[in-house]
Structures are given as structure tokens and as C-alpha cells.
Scaffold this motif. Structure first.
Motif, PDB file in Angstrom:
ATOM      1  N   SER A  30       0.480  -5.157   0.409  1.00  0.00           N
ATOM      2  CA  SER A  30      -0.637  -4.672  -0.093  1.00  0.00           C
ATOM      3  C   SER A  30      -0.447  -3.449  -0.985  1.00  0.00           C
ATOM      4  O   SER A  30      -0.959  -3.139  -1.776  1.00  0.00           O
ATOM      5  CB  SER A  30      -1.693  -3.866   0.957  1.00  0.00           C
ATOM      6  N   THR A  48      -7.296  -9.274  -3.734  1.00  0.00           N
ATOM      7  CA  THR A  48      -8.565  -9.500  -4.019  1.00  0.00           C
ATOM      8  C   THR A  48      -9.417  -9.976  -2.933  1.00  0.00           C
ATOM      9  O   THR A  48     -10.720  -9.041  -2.954  1.00  0.00           O
ATOM     10  CB  THR A  48      -8.418 -10.914  -4.965  1.00  0.00           C
ATOM     11  N   GLY A  63      -4.402 -11.783  -1.094  1.00  0.00           N
ATOM     12  CA  GLY A  63      -5.169 -10.931  -0.384  1.00  0.00           C
ATOM     13  C   GLY A  63      -5.534  -9.626  -1.006  1.00  0.00           C
ATOM     14  O   GLY A  63      -6.248  -8.773  -0.160  1.00  0.00           O
ATOM     15  N   SER A  66      -4.204  -7.115  -9.355  1.00  0.00           N
ATOM     16  CA  SER A  66      -5.103  -7.815  -9.949  1.00  0.00           C
ATOM     17  C   SER A  66      -6.182  -8.493  -9.323  1.00  0.00           C
ATOM     18  O   SER A  66      -6.153  -9.041  -8.234  1.00  0.00           O
ATOM     19  CB  SER A  66      -4.591  -8.718 -10.895  1.00  0.00           C
ATOM     20  N   GLU A 104       0.898  -0.368  13.289  1.00  0.00           N
ATOM     21  CA  GLU A 104       1.712  -0.795  12.309  1.00  0.00           C
ATOM     22  C   GLU A 104       3.038  -0.369  12.497  1.00  0.00           C
ATOM     23  O   GLU A 104       3.380   0.793  12.799  1.00  0.00           O
ATOM     24  CB  GLU A 104       1.147   0.209  10.969  1.00  0.00           C
TER      25      GLU A 104
HETATM   26  C1  LIG Z   1       4.689  -9.013  -5.934  1.00  0.00           C
HETATM   27  C2  LIG Z   1       3.086  -9.735  -5.310  1.00  0.00           C
HETATM   28  C3  LIG Z   1       2.005  -9.732  -6.010  1.00  0.00           C
HETATM   29  C4  LIG Z   1       0.745  -9.984  -5.797  1.00  0.00           C
HETATM   30  N1  LIG Z   1      -0.064  -9.891  -6.895  1.00  0.00           N
HETATM   31  C5  LIG Z   1      -1.434 -10.072  -6.249  1.00  0.00           C
HETATM   32  C6  LIG Z   1      -2.692  -9.959  -7.044  1.00  0.00           C
HETATM   33  O1  LIG Z   1      -2.412  -9.562  -8.129  1.00  0.00           O
HETATM   34  N2  LIG Z   1      -3.709 -10.186  -6.557  1.00  0.00           N
HETATM   35  C7  LIG Z   1      -4.183 -10.528  -5.179  1.00  0.00           C
HETATM   36  O2  LIG Z   1      -5.162 -10.862  -4.963  1.00  0.00           O
HETATM   37  N3  LIG Z   1      -3.051 -10.588  -4.572  1.00  0.00           N
HETATM   38  C8  LIG Z   1      -1.776 -10.474  -4.750  1.00  0.00           C
HETATM   39  N4  LIG Z   1      -0.802 -10.594  -4.020  1.00  0.00           N
HETATM   40  C9  LIG Z   1      -1.050 -10.846  -2.591  1.00  0.00           C
HETATM   41  C10 LIG Z   1      -1.229  -9.699  -1.753  1.00  0.00           C
HETATM   42  O3  LIG Z   1      -0.793  -8.525  -2.037  1.00  0.00           O
HETATM   43  C11 LIG Z   1      -1.459 -10.008  -0.186  1.00  0.00           C
HETATM   44  O4  LIG Z   1      -2.153 -11.207  -0.096  1.00  0.00           O
HETATM   45  C12 LIG Z   1      -2.251  -8.851   0.412  1.00  0.00           C
HETATM   46  O5  LIG Z   1      -1.739  -7.623   0.024  1.00  0.00           O
HETATM   47  C13 LIG Z   1      -1.926  -8.955   1.973  1.00  0.00           C
HETATM   48  O6  LIG Z   1      -2.421  -7.999   2.849  1.00  0.00           O
HETATM   49  P1  LIG Z   1      -2.187  -7.897   4.464  1.00  0.00           P
HETATM   50  O7  LIG Z   1      -2.712  -6.806   4.819  1.00  0.00           O
HETATM   51  O8  LIG Z   1      -2.663  -9.289   4.888  1.00  0.00           O
HETATM   52  O9  LIG Z   1      -0.518  -7.781   4.243  1.00  0.00           O
HETATM   53  P2  LIG Z   1       0.461  -6.786   4.268  1.00  0.00           P
HETATM   54  O10 LIG Z   1      -0.115  -5.742   3.371  1.00  0.00           O
HETATM   55  O11 LIG Z   1       1.831  -7.132   4.093  1.00  0.00           O
HETATM   56  O12 LIG Z   1       0.635  -6.061   5.495  1.00  0.00           O
HETATM   57  C14 LIG Z   1       0.891  -6.745   6.645  1.00  0.00           C
HETATM   58  C15 LIG Z   1       1.531  -5.233   7.422  1.00  0.00           C
HETATM   59  O13 LIG Z   1       1.581  -5.669   8.935  1.00  0.00           O
HETATM   60  C16 LIG Z   1       2.894  -4.788   9.235  1.00  0.00           C
HETATM   61  N5  LIG Z   1       3.266  -5.830  10.501  1.00  0.00           N
HETATM   62  C17 LIG Z   1       4.084  -6.916  10.440  1.00  0.00           C
HETATM   63  N6  LIG Z   1       4.583  -7.290  11.663  1.00  0.00           N
HETATM   64  C18 LIG Z   1       4.160  -6.343  12.292  1.00  0.00           C
HETATM   65  C19 LIG Z   1       4.429  -6.254  13.897  1.00  0.00           C
HETATM   66  N7  LIG Z   1       4.849  -7.105  14.567  1.00  0.00           N
HETATM   67  N8  LIG Z   1       4.021  -4.847  14.325  1.00  0.00           N
HETATM   68  C20 LIG Z   1       3.217  -4.045  13.561  1.00  0.00           C
HETATM   69  N9  LIG Z   1       3.070  -4.201  12.312  1.00  0.00           N
HETATM   70  C21 LIG Z   1       3.544  -5.240  11.699  1.00  0.00           C
HETATM   71  C22 LIG Z   1       3.736  -5.003   8.109  1.00  0.00           C
HETATM   72  O14 LIG Z   1       4.785  -3.918   8.409  1.00  0.00           O
HETATM   73  C23 LIG Z   1       2.599  -4.832   7.030  1.00  0.00           C
HETATM   74  O15 LIG Z   1       2.564  -3.314   6.676  1.00  0.00           O
HETATM   75  C24 LIG Z   1       0.531 -10.221  -4.533  1.00  0.00           C
HETATM   76  C25 LIG Z   1       1.708 -10.114  -3.649  1.00  0.00           C
HETATM   77  C26 LIG Z   1       2.887  -9.554  -3.987  1.00  0.00           C
HETATM   78  C27 LIG Z   1       3.856  -9.457  -2.911  1.00  0.00           C
END
Ligand SMILES: Cc1cc2nc3c(=O)[nH]c(=O)nc-3n(C[C@H](O)[C@H](O)[C@H](O)COP(=O)(O)OP(=O)(O)OC[C@H]3O[C@@H](n4cnc5c(N)ncnc54)[C@H](O)[C@@H]3O)c2cc1C
Ligand SMILES: Cc1cc2nc3c(=O)[nH]c(=O)nc-3n(C[C@H](O)[C@H](O)[C@H](O)COP(=O)(O)OP(=O)(O)OC[C@H]3O[C@@H](n4cnc5c(N)ncnc54)[C@H](O)[C@@H]3O)c2cc1C
Lengths: 504, 418
Positions: B67, B379, B377, B73, B58
Motif C-alpha cells: 500500500s 484502486t 488493491g 494509479s 500490524e
Molecule cells: C510496485 C507496485 C505497484 C502497484 N501499482 C498499483 C496501482 O497502480 N494501482 C493499484 O490499484 N494497485 C497497485 N498495486 C497493488 C496494491 O498496492 C495492493 O493491491 C494493495 O496495496 C494491497 O493492500 P493490502 O492492504 O492488502 O496489502 P499491504 O499493503 O501489503 O498490507 C498488508 C500488511 O499486512 C502486514 N502483515 C502481513 N503479515 C502479517 C502478520 N502475520 N501479522 C501482522 N501483520 C502482517 C504487512 O506487514 C503489511 O503491512 C501495486 C503494487 C505494487 C507492489
């Protein structure tokens, strides 16, 4: 952009001595100038005018601080500046500000109003607030900050408590108990964490004193007054805890070493019903952080302070800063910095030529240089010791809004050194005060773990911000609103949400 | 006022230790996961639990992006952003698949606190999807048919039924659908809890290790197919999982892969705590709104209002207009909140897959390269992470649907609204 937008040449945020003099100066050069202050009355921390509902019948009795404030307010008004109270800036992006005008007290004013100001130059003069210091019992009713007690006295004429102890440090540590006593408060003990003035310090203060005669005189006057009133004044001691069942009933104080670490075995207990704490002030820097102004760290000036040039301009074009918000230096400095900022804004807008501005600035610059010499001399006496951030025990509540204890913070700190992450794991800093009271303390805990450097670093490194200590701990992300605002004031029906993804 | 439940009081947090997160990166691992959000941490947990050697890298702190910045929600009802307006049969098939996936994700979330043995703030509160106009009420009826077919039970409420059941709402709403499976959890705690349990099961989770380049080792001889260069050293791995959220496309591009995704900064408002009045979560079928009252009494108000992009490392900044527009919709449906004060606003970056369907699985073109990316993501994260881990270990009952395949791409186009 919303319909609720107005524009002006210069927006001044804060109606203390710095803001008032900046507004007076800018308006005197023919610039349309608006000053806003979130409090119900102007004058700022020391020159605060009585709140609405109070009518002044005898200005002499209110003292010279009040009269000086009145002069500053009248000068700004005469110059033609618009002055709005109960109006806080809650969001800021370069020189565009979102203002929140609170509903008039008691008068069914709904949720208040939001309006936006597009200014060409903005002078931020938000002042400072008490340096928050957590120790066991600091959240007990009856424990007040100096600024809080002063606000009670000045704006509402309320006198706190029957047996009051004062603990603190800095040039105001003498002023404050003297002021309390002046208002008829029974001060039973005054503690200064710094050393008593030795011959060497007095000599260097006198040497730096040219142009500072009145400050020297003030210091002397307060000491004489306390002695006359038989208020015991003890140096090199701090309050290590407050005790009481549901309210403060006693304070335990102890001798400290030069880093303000309590000396074991030196504890004494005194029965009181009120404790006022005043370990100096820290700049209110949330607007500077929101605007993205470059800052540096200097614990003796209050911690993170905004960088300004010779016209009080920050690193962000169109944003200037004056007064305690740029480092806590007192009211006379605030006034002169306000003059420079007003001139700086006027020069930037072509309302005054550079050479004229330079000429007008000269007296203020001379006074500021003299004050700076004096301040440096004072530093050797009043440097903030890192021990002040080490008084908590695991059970001490550190974030009082969210009731987060140090034990809980320690769990989070075992996982991360990032303040944003600590905040998300514990909720510390998510409450109504938005972290103003706990973030410094948590930063000190982070610094302590990172190398035992503590608040200032015992070697003084963190204090001057060269390396390590609190200075090295990144603050949390700055976000609006700077103050809580009702949904009803924020809501704007004219902003529609057609199309899912709008861009600027 | 009921005493607001403050998380963590008297209850230890389940967090990985700073020492573990800063441990040296191993030079090799079977699987390397890029991204320490919910997706990455959950995949790491499910893989490590099955005995797979796995390392997460990370670039910042854990859980600081989507996340940790979402509203937490679990929305299972078909929502405004999922409706393309095109209503083709393809569209209908996608919505069906999506509704089924969300129904399964619900089951999964409600078992998660037991699975991880900690408090994640999971509350099944039910959720209302509100309609303001008769046209919107019709959209509710249409979407309910699809939900029903997918096995997601929702109840249609007339305007009068809504008034009776939810007297705290505006009196002139046109109706709603109610889904009792909806709820929420604490987004601040879920990913770190997965990370802590993954580490216990043998995974390496390393923060402040940003991936700078990915090299493909064609004839390396050994099992390693990827050399992943990070700011904390290089790690070789046989398999790579792209869980980089909004930066997934950037990371994929390092391997010459294209992803049909876009990122948007979104705005959230949160208020001071108030006495508990609102149990179900609220959404609006025609306007951008999500609104709920958290266990500590604060109201969390979002729904997809935009935030202003800023150059990294600065985080996306708040657009005041988004706060103002969002607040207006919130008060339109719940006028009694007018005097509740907003104390904080924040932004997060959300990834939108162009066809709004998760991308889960292996690239055929680049064996060993896996994707774990979903639009909703929070959910879906735990469930799709488990499905992916099961597919990767060959143990799973679930074969990943072809609809999620990374290379379904050619047919993808900008079918999103707006
Ligand atoms: C305001 C908001 C409200 C939302 N509301 C909802 C909701 O109510 N219900 C729901 O289901 N979803 C909701 N979502 C969507 C949900 O939050 C995301 O789909 C989900 O958290 C994605 O998780 P992830 O682990 O894929 O991404 P992230 O949590 O973004 O994690 C990706 C990680 O990868 C790391 N990274 C990126 N590039 C690199 C690299 N080159 N090297 C190392 N690390 C790297 C980043 O630093 C980050 O920590 C919402 C999103 C937002 C922004
Ligand atoms: C107890 C005490 C005793 C003191 N005694 C002395 C003394 O004896 N001698 C001396 O020289 N100095 C003294 N000082 C210090 C002196 O008060 C300050 O140095 C001086 O007031 C600084 O002026 P300022 O204009 O920078 O800030 P302030 O006077 O603090 O004024 C700032 C103003 O900005 C407003 N504001 C802040 N944020 C916002 C916002 N977002 N929107 C709108 N308005 C905002 C505040 O309401 C406030 O009115 C004392 C201070 C205290 C607290």
C-alpha cells in the motif's frame, strides 16, 4: 544479462589516494584492474587534479597536494591499471557493478553510457563528504561546505567571496582556512567548535607523535600561517545562524559548552558575504549499504562506517574497502589502506602468496598503527558535540531538495520513529541528493525524541555507538541508483518483457 | 517551470500519533484485523465508524508494504495483466465484473478526500492505454467492447488522433483508448489517513504486533472465536479479518485455509522533477508499462517488472535489468524523456489472485474468518473495504458478489499469463 557487460579481476571504485594505491598495488601483481571515478579528474578530495580544460604550467605553484596526487595517478597508470573518469558506480551487487559514464562535457554525448562490470574482487574507496549540519540560514546562497569550496578552488580555480567566515571543527578546521587564505581568499574569522589545545592535549599528541611528525608539523604550520595572516581564530564557538536577504550577509556565532550547546548571551554578529562550514566528514557509505556490508557507528570517524578486517575485506565476500569510506582518517591512512586492499585482493585471487603479501603489507601496517595512536589522541580535542544537531528551529529547511522544514518533520516524527516512514510521509530524502544531506539530521531528531540522547549522547554513548543516540536509528533502505542517471542511459532495448513474471 | 506542488507544505499531515500506535493491545475485541496496509486500515475505519469494536495488528510500521510502495494509479481500463488470452465466456464474465467494480471504485475514490477530510493527492487525470502495433490496436478495440458493456466509458483514438492529442508521445504509435475516469492518489498518505480516522472513531491500531499464531476457540463459551497471538500480546476476537496482503496465504495457513494467490516483487523507477508535460497516465496494452507525471513533476515509471526476492527482513532488491527494460519501454512511447534522470528505484510486493478477482468475504468453512484481498488493491481497497464492513455489520446495500467468495476456489487454476 545485458550486452553491455565487461569483466576484470579487480574493480576499484574511487580515484582518491585510497583507490589509486589499491589499483596500483593490484595491477602491479599482474591483475587486470579497472579504476572508475565519477568526477572529471582523479586524485580524490585532497589530491584532486585540475579539471578538463586546465593545463598545468607550473606544478610547483599548485602545491604538494597536487604533486602527490599526480604521483599516485602516474603510479597506478604505470602499473597498468585502467583509469576511467566521469564514470560512477550507480548500482552494486556483490562484486558486480553497474557503471554510468557521463557524456563528455559540452560534446553532444547524448545521455551517457551504462555498462556493467563483473569483477572478481571490488575495492570500494568512495571517500567522504562534508558532515551536513543544518542551522537557520544554512540554505542561503553564500553558505558553502568546506568540501564544496575546496572543489571550486582545486578543480575550477574559483575563489569564493570577499569576506569569508569559516566555522567548523576537527583536524582540518585549521587546514581549511589556511588553504583558503593560501588561494588569496579574505578570511575574516575562523571558528573551531572544539577547545584550543591545552597543555595536556599537546603532551598526549606529542607522546603519540612518533611516526606522525608531518601531521604535527602541519597543525603547527596552519596555526602559524593564520596568525601571520591575522586571521582571528576563536575556539569553542559555532555559527548558530546565517542571516541575509536572498544571500548571506551576516553570521551570528556563539560560545558553546563541551557538548557544543550554545551558551545563552554569548552571541556575536559579523558581516560577511560567504560562510564556509566544515564540521568534519562523513563516509560516503551508500555503496557499502547497497552491497550489504556490515557497519558500525562511530561519530568521530564520521558516523556509520564499514567493518573491515586486516586485509580491508568487508563482511561481503569479494568486496573490500579503503580510505575515508571506512572512517575519516586522512590521506596518508587512505594510501596505506589502499595498499592493504590491493594486496588483499591479489592474495584472494592467488596473484601473491599469503606470506609474501604479509611481508609487503608490514610497512603499511606499521604506519597505520602509528596514525591510529595519533588519531585517538586527537579525539579528545575534536570529539563531535551533539549540540551541532540541535541548531534548527521549526522553520528551518532540513531537506533542501524537497524543501521540507523541521516543523513538517516534527509532524511525521509524532507518528513514527522509522526513518523510512518519515521519508514517505514528508518526502525528506527523496530529492536529487538522495538523503545525503538530511538523513543524519533527521536521525538526530529521532534520537532526540527517543530519549534526549541527541547526536552523540551527552555521555558519549551514541558517539562511540554503544547504545542510543543516532547510532541506534536504522538508516533508510539502500537503493540504486547511487547517483541520478538519465533514462536514456539506463534503457536497454535488448531486455524484453515477454511473459509477465520473469524470475532470475 | 511551474513550481512543483510539494505535499504537506503548510498543510498538516493526517497521521496517527506514535503513542496511539504503541498503546497496549486490548485482550479482547469484537473484530481483529491483521495487516496495517490500505485494506486493513480502511476496513478498520468503516467498521469503527459504524460503532464496531475493532483492533488492527500490524507487524511492522503502517503502510510500508504494497500500500505504500505502489504507484498510486487508479487504472480502470482492462489491462495487460487481466487478459488471460483464453477469451472464454467465463473470462468475459470475469472481465465484466471487474470493469464494473473498478468503475464503482473510481466514484468512491473521488469522494474520499471529503470523507476523510484531508488531502490524499487525488487527481483525476484521465488515462491512455497505448498500442504499438496493429495487433495491439485490435486488442484495444476488443477490450473496449467489454468496458462499454460494463458501463466504463472509454474512447478509441486512432494513431492520428493520438498524435494530435498527445504530441509528447512517439509519433509512430498505433492508437490508444482513453478513459477520463482514471487518475491517481498519493499512496504514502491514504492508509495512514484511514488509520488516524479509525482511531478517532474508537479503533485500536497497533504497530509492531506481528501475528505469530491463530488459535480457534471452539467451546470458549463467550463470543471470542479466535485467540490471535502477536509479538505484542494475545488478543481474542469474535471475528478476524485477514488483510495481510502478500502474506495473506501465510496467515490463512495458520488456520488451515488455502488461498489461490502468489506474490511478486515489482520494480518502480522515479525521476527528478521536470516541467509539467504529461497529464494523462499511460499504460501499454502489450508491454509492461505504467507511466505518469506526479503533481510534483516527477515521472513515476513501473508496470510490473520483477524485483529480486530477498530473505526477510531485507526488502526485495532491485534487478538492474528491470530498470533497463522498463526504461526502454517508457522511452519507446515517450522518447522526449531520454535526458530525464532517474533518482530512485524501489520495489514492492504485489499479490496476484490466481483468477485475478478479489477475495472478499467470509469463509463458510470457518465462520467469523473474513478476507479482504485484491490484486489492484490500491484502486479497489477503499471500496472493497467499505463493502466488506457493510456486509459484516449487516447494514450494507451491497451483498458481496459470490464471485468474490473465498471458497469459489476449486475452479481456480493458473489462468494468468506467463
Ligand atoms: C510496485 C507496485 C505497484 C502497484 N501499482 C498499483 C496501482 O497502480 N494501482 C493499484 O490499484 N494497485 C497497485 N498495486 C497493488 C496494491 O498496492 C495492493 O493491491 C494493495 O496495496 C494491497 O493492500 P493490502 O492492504 O492488502 O496489502 P499491504 O499493503 O501489503 O498490507 C498488508 C500488511 O499486512 C502486514 N502483515 C502481513 N503479515 C502479517 C502478520 N502475520 N501479522 C501482522 N501483520 C502482517 C504487512 O506487514 C503489511 O503491512 C501495486 C503494487 C505494487 C507492489
Ligand atoms: C577540505 C579538505 C582538506 C583536507 N585536508 C587534509 C590534510 O591537510 N591532510 C590530510 O591528511 N587529509 C586531508 N583531507 C582529507 C583527505 O582529503 C582524505 O582523507 C582523503 O582524500 C581520503 O582519500 P580517499 O581515497 O578515501 O577518498 P577521496 O579522496 O575522497 O576520493 C574518493 C573518490 O571516489 C569517488 N567516488 C565516490 N563515489 C563514487 C561512485 N559511486 N562511483 C565512482 N566514483 C566515486 C569520488 O569522486 C572521489 O574522487 C582533507 C579533506 C578535505 C575535504
Amino acid at each position: 544479462m545485458s550486452s553491455r557487460t565487461q569483466s576484470c579481476a579487480v574493480l576499484v571504485v574511487g580515484g582518491g589516494p585510497a583507490g589509486l594505491s589499491a589499483a596500483a598495488t593490484a595491477a602491479a601483481h599482474g591483475l587486470s584492474t579497472l579504476l572508475v571515478d565519477e568526477r572529471p579528474s582523479l586524485g580524490g578530495q585532497i589530491h584532486r587534479q585540475p579539471g578538463p580544460g586546465f593545463r598545468v604550467t607550473d606544478a610547483r605553484r599548485l602545491g604538494r597536494d597536487y604533486r602527490r596526487g599526480l604521483e599516485l595517478v602516474e603510479e597506478a597508470a604505470r602499473a597498468g591499471a585502467g583509469l576511467r573518469t566521469q564514470t560512477g558506480v550507480v548500482a552494486l551487487r556483490s562484486s558486480h557493478a553497474v557503471c554510468f559514464e557521463e557524456p563528455a562535457a559540452g560534446g553532444g554525448g547524448g545521455s551517457g553510457e551504462i555498462f556493467e562490470v563483473k569483477a572478481e574482487q571490488v575495492v570500494l574507496a568512495p571517500g567522504a563528504h562534508d558532515r551536513p549540519v543544518a542551522f537557520p540560514g544554512w540554505t542561503l546562497p553564500g553558505v558553502l561546505t568546506a568540501g564544496g569550496a575546496q572543489a571550486l578552488l582545486k578543480a575550477s580555480r574559483v575563489v569564493p567571496g570577499n569576506r569569508v567566515a569559516f566555522a567548523g571543527s576537527g583536524p582540518l578546521a585549521l587546514a581549511f582556512p589556511a588553504q583558503l587564505r593560501h588561494y588569496g581568499v579574505n578570511v575574516v574569522l575562523a571558528l573551531e567548535a572544539g577547545p584550543g589545545p591545552g597543555l595536556r592535549q599537546v603532551a598526549s599528541l606529542v607522546a603519540a607523535g612518533h611516526g606522525n611528525e608531518s601531521l604535527l608539523a602541519d597543525g603547527l604550520r596552519y596555526r602559524v600561517q593564520l596568525a601571520r595572516w591575522h586571521v582571528p581564530l576563536r575556539y569553542r564557538r559555532i555559527v548558530v545562524r546565517a542571516e541575509g536577504d536572498g544571500r548571506v550577509e551576516a553570521v551570528v556565532h556563539a560560545a558553546v559548552d563541551s557538548s557544543w550547546n550554545p551558551v545563552p548571551g554569548s552571541e556575536e554578529t559579523l558581516a560577511v558575504d560567504t560562510l564556509c562550514v566544515g564540521y568534519g566528514f562523513v563516509p560516503s557509505n551508500e555503496l557499502f549499504r547497497l552491497a550489504g556490508c556490515a557497519q558500525r557507528y562511530d561519530e568521530d570517524l564520521g558516523g556509520p562506517i564499514v567493518e573491515v578486517d586486516e586485509w580491508q575485506r568487508t563482511s561481503v565476500p569479494g568486496v573490500l574497502a579503503a580510505g575515508d569510506g571506512t572512517g575519516v582518517r586522512g590521506a596518508p591512512v587512505a594510501v596505506d589502506q589502499g595498499v592493504l586492499a590491493g594486496l588483499g585482493a591479489a592474495a584472494a585471487l592467488g596473484a601473491v602468496s599469503p606470506s609474501t603479501a604479509e611481508g609487503l603489507a608490514a610497512p603499511a601496517r606499521r604506519r597505520l598503527a602509528a596514525k591510529e595512536r595519533f588519531r585517538k589522541a586527537l579525539l579528545s580535542m575534536y570529539a563531535v558535540g551533539p549540540g551541532v544537531y540541535r541548531l534548527t528551529t521549526p522553520g528551518t529547511v532540513i531537506c533542501r531538495c524537497e524543501e521540507v522544514t523541521r516543523r513538517h518533520l516534527d509532524e511525521a516524527l509524532a507518528s513514527t520513529a522509522d526513518l523510512n516512514v518519515v521519508k514517505s510521509y514528508t518526502r525528506a530524502g527523496m530529492g536529487l541528493c538522495q538523503g545525503r544531506n538530511c538523513q543524519r539530521q533527521i536521525a538526530a531528531l529521532v534520537a532526540e525524541r527517543a530519549g534526549g540522547a541527541g547526536a552523540g549522547g551527552d555521555g558519549g554513548d551514541g558517539r562511540t555507538g554503544r547504545a542510543g543516540g543516532i547510532a541506534a536509528v536504522e538508516p533508510t533502505t539502500a537503493r540504486p541508483p547511487v547517483r541520478p542517471v538519465p533514462l536514456g542511459a539506463i534503457a536497454d532495448d535488448s531486455i524484453r518483457d515477454e511473459g509477465l513474471f520473469v524470475r532470475d | 517551470m511551474t513550481e512543483p506542488a510539494r505535499h504537506g507544505v503548510g498543510r498538516p499531515l493526517l497521521l496517527p500519533s506514535a503513542a496511539d500506535l504503541a498503546a497496549p493491545l486490548p485482550s479482547e475485541s469484537d473484530v481483529v484485523i491483521v495487516g496495517g496496509g490500505l485494506a486493513g486500515c480502511a476496513v478498520a475505519y468503516y467498521l469503527a465508524k459504524s460503532g464496531v469494536e475493532v483492533a488492527v495488528v500490524e507487524r511492522g510500521e503502517l503502510n510500508r508494504e504494497a500500500s505504500g510502495t505502489n504507484a498510486g494509479s487508479f487504472h480502470f481500463q482492462i489491462a495487460i495483466h487481466q487478459l488471460s488470452g483464453a477469451s472464454t465466456s467465463e473470462d468475459r464474465a470475469r472481465l465484466l465484473l471487474d470493469a464494473r467494480l473498478h468503475a464503482a471504485a473510481a466514484e468512491h475514490w473521488y469522494e474520499l478526500e471529503d470523507e476523510l477530510g484531508c488531502d490524499l493527492g487525488v487527481h483525476q487525470t484521465g488515462g491512455l492505454m497505448l498500442a504499438e502495433t496493429p495487433e495491439q490496436a485490435q486488442v484495444l478495440r476488443d477490450k473496449q467492447v467489454i468496458e462499454h458493456e460494463a458501463g466504463l466509458e472509454t474512447e478509441l483514438l486512432s494513431a492520428a488522433e493520438l498524435r494530435a492529442g498527445a504530441p509528447y508521445l512517439a509519433e509512430d504509435l498505433a492508437g490508444a483508448t482513453y478513459c477520463d475516469r482514471e487518475g491517481h492518489a498519493n499512496p504514502l498518505l491514504a492508509a495512514p489517513a484511514f488509520a488516524a480516522r479509525a482511531i478517532e472513531a474508537g479503533a485500536v491500531v497497533r504497530t509492531h504486533a506481528g501475528v505469530e499464531s491463530v488459535h480457534h476457540l471452539k467451546d470458549a463459551g463467550g463470543a471470542a472465536r479466535f485467540a490471535v497471538r502477536t509479538s505484542a500480546g494475545t488478543i481474542r476476537a469474535a471475528r478476524l479479518v485477514n488483510a495481510a496482503g502478500a502474506w495473506a496465504a501465510e496467515l490463512a495457513a495458520m488456520s488451515g485455509l488455502a488461498l489461490p494467490v502468489r506474490s511478486e516483487g515489482l520494480h518502480v523507477n522515479v525521476t527528478e522533477p521536470r516541467e509539467h508535460v504529461l497529464t494523462p497516465m499511460l499504460q501499454h496494452i502489450g508491454r509492461r508499462l505504467t507511466l505518469k507525471q506526479a503533481a510534483n513533476g516527477t515521472f513515476i515509471i513501473g508496470g510490473g517488472w520483477p524485483a529480486r526476492p530477498e530473505a526477510p527482513p531485507a526488502r526485495y532488491s532491485v534487478r538492474w535489468d528491470s530498470a533497463a527494460g522498463n526504461a526502454a519501454v517508457a522511452l519507446r512511447v515517450m522518447p522526449m524523456l531520454a535526458d530525464v534522470r532517474v533518482t530512485h528505484m524501489w520495489t514492492g510486493v504485489m499479490t496476484f489472485v490466481d483468477d485475478l478477482t478479489p477475495i472478499i468475504g467470509e469463509f463458510e468453512r470457518l465462520p467469523g474468518y473474513f478476507m479482504c484481498l485484491a490484486t489492484t488493491g490500491f484502486t479497489l481497497g477503499p471500496l472493497v473495504a467499505r463493502s466488506l464492513a457493510e456486509a459484516m455489520t449487516g447494514k450494507g446495500p451491497v451483498a458481496l458478489p459470490a464471485a468474490y467468495a473465498p471458497e469459489r476456489v476449486p475452479s481456480l487454476s493458473g489462468s494468468h499469463p506467463g
